[in-house]
Design a protein around this motif. Sequence first.
Motif, PDB file in Angstrom:
ATOM      1  N   ARG A  58       0.854  -1.202   0.000  1.00 28.51           N
ATOM      2  CA  ARG A  58       0.000   0.000   0.000  1.00 28.51           C
ATOM      3  C   ARG A  58       0.880   1.238   0.000  1.00 28.51           C
ATOM      4  NH1 ARG A  58      -1.416  -1.965   4.706  1.00 28.51           N
ATOM      5  NH2 ARG A  58      -1.211   0.092   5.624  1.00 28.51           N
TER       6      ARG A  58
ATOM      7  N   ASP B  42       0.610   4.106   1.639  1.00 26.96           N
ATOM      8  CA  ASP B  42       0.929   4.685   2.942  1.00 26.96           C
ATOM      9  C   ASP B  42       2.081   3.937   3.625  1.00 26.96           C
ATOM     10  OD1 ASP B  42      -0.727   2.445   3.362  1.00 26.96           O
ATOM     11  OD2 ASP B  42      -1.730   3.330   5.103  1.00 26.96           O
ATOM     12  N   HIS B  43       2.073   2.607   3.532  1.00 22.92           N
ATOM     13  CA  HIS B  43       3.157   1.820   4.116  1.00 22.92           C
ATOM     14  C   HIS B  43       4.471   2.091   3.374  1.00 22.92           C
ATOM     15  CE1 HIS B  43       4.887  -2.408   5.113  1.00 22.92           C
ATOM     16  NE2 HIS B  43       5.320  -1.522   5.976  1.00 22.92           N
TER      17      HIS B  43
ATOM     18  N   LEU C 163       5.322   4.800   1.772  1.00 24.64           N
ATOM     19  CA  LEU C 163       5.804   6.142   2.138  1.00 24.64           C
ATOM     20  C   LEU C 163       6.492   6.133   3.500  1.00 24.64           C
ATOM     21  CD1 LEU C 163       2.969   8.468   0.839  1.00 24.64           C
ATOM     22  CD2 LEU C 163       5.402   8.613   0.252  1.00 24.64           C
ATOM     23  N   THR C 164       5.916   5.429   4.456  1.00 26.27           N
ATOM     24  CA  THR C 164       6.537   5.337   5.785  1.00 26.27           C
ATOM     25  C   THR C 164       7.924   4.714   5.682  1.00 26.27           C
ATOM     26  OG1 THR C 164       4.390   5.182   6.875  1.00 26.27           O
ATOM     27  CG2 THR C 164       6.305   4.359   8.099  1.00 26.27           C
TER      28      THR C 164
ATOM     29  N   SER D  54      -3.068   3.230  -6.552  1.00 24.77           N
ATOM     30  CA  SER D  54      -2.402   4.529  -6.406  1.00 24.77           C
ATOM     31  C   SER D  54      -1.079   4.503  -7.156  1.00 24.77           C
ATOM     32  CB  SER D  54      -2.111   4.831  -4.938  1.00 24.77           C
ATOM     33  OG  SER D  54      -3.290   4.881  -4.184  1.00 24.77           O
TER      34      SER D  54
END
Length: 128
Positions: free
Chosen positions: A39, A41-42, A44-45, A64
């Motif tokens: 994903r 968000d993961h 990006l982290t 995305s």
Amino acid sequence: MLEGRRKRVLIVEDEAMISMLIEDMVLDFGCEIVGPAARLDHALTLALQGDIDIGLLDINVDGSVVFPVADVLRFRGIPFIFSTGYDFRSLPERFRDCPALSKPFSYDTFAETLRSAFAGNSGLRALA
């Protein structure tokens, strides 16, 4: 395959079978895996906080685009390789000189692209 300490490869891939194949190849090359992230968000982290030597980024991750992750890696000075089943001409202008793999790619093509990216040949575009 690669000299010195074990390189850490961020894998961003949302297809489980493809991710497992890539993980196997990365481990075969004597590298460590960061992630994998399925994903945005993961991813990006990990891109912001992870100890990473290179990223392998699927362009379309769970609906995305991965370009924010590529921007973070570029800002941190970390090389990356795109992988996609789509046409490379869809890449934004700022990423047109980045190495990219066309899915499906072979073990040899992946190995050569990874070697070239570590060597700093960012203009390489490898096609399977």
